[in-house]
Enzyme design. Sequence first.
Site, PDB file in Angstrom:
ATOM      1  N   ASP A   1      -0.273   5.005   1.036  1.00  0.00           N
ATOM      2  CA  ASP A   1      -0.516   5.868   2.188  1.00  0.00           C
ATOM      3  C   ASP A   1      -0.490   5.051   3.479  1.00  0.00           C
ATOM      4  O   ASP A   1      -1.174   4.037   3.599  1.00  0.00           O
ATOM      5  CB  ASP A   1      -1.873   6.569   2.051  1.00  0.00           C
TER       6      ASP A   1
ATOM      7  N   ASP B   1       0.858  -1.175   0.000  1.00  0.00           N
ATOM      8  CA  ASP B   1       0.000   0.000   0.000  1.00  0.00           C
ATOM      9  C   ASP B   1       0.902   1.236   0.000  1.00  0.00           C
ATOM     10  O   ASP B   1       2.095   1.155   0.308  1.00  0.00           O
ATOM     11  CB  ASP B   1      -0.896  -0.029   1.243  1.00  0.00           C
TER      12      ASP B   1
END
Length: 258
Positions: free
Chosen positions: A14, A12
């Site tokens: 963020d 991922d």
Amino acid sequence: MTRKPIEAWLTDMDGVLVHEGQPIPGGPEFVARLRERDRPFLVLTNNSIYTPRDLCARLAWMGIDVPEDRIWTSAMATARFLADQRPGGTAYVLGEAGLTTALHEAGYILTDNDPDYVVLGETRSYSIEAVTRAIRLIGGGARFICTNPDPTGPSPEGVVPAAGSVAALISKATGVKPYFIGKPNPMMMRSALNAIDAHSESTAMIGDRMDTDILCGLEAGLHTILVLTGISTPADVERYPYRPSRVVSSIADLVDEV
């Protein structure tokens, strides 16, 4: 059960690599090590606003050197899904360049004249006129797709409504629920694995959210690693009926494992 060694990495963005416009310590080094060792990898995001080129530039500004072809967004996964389901179809889109570009590149025509699909993504400002048009088109038979179920997103001023909230509004008005493509739908992971020709048994998913990243990776059969630099806390891990394969403080703990 003994898992195969990790050969490919999905991460991922963020909460794992960056936070509020700043790199998370270890993020630049982790990506640099992946590239240095020529490991298959993708950076994933549910945000459908930006194109890979946009995100490449934003990450580079923060000192994280990720090539465009190593970025996978919910918009790209959505475009691939629609191209597989109904090649050369038509769509009415509520979204920005990340989504419209992906659909164009998949061979889709964007129209508000009897489209095959209404496709809802993230945008900085949702137009009530556009939402109304979407409601009418779905009422007329268009199929309803949403890039991701996230109800809110971050902004410098605080949380803002995201695609999941607007999808709920449209569903309430039409009685039609969308099909969500992004995390935690394992389709997001499977399309990412296909993009880099990786296998679930030897791929790890690194994320900061139990309810999206870890769930999605788990359902796709990946090794899952939760970092504690984003949303989920150690206490959250105990609340869910499933667990990640591992919990680490940050992505800096993983640099030497690449």
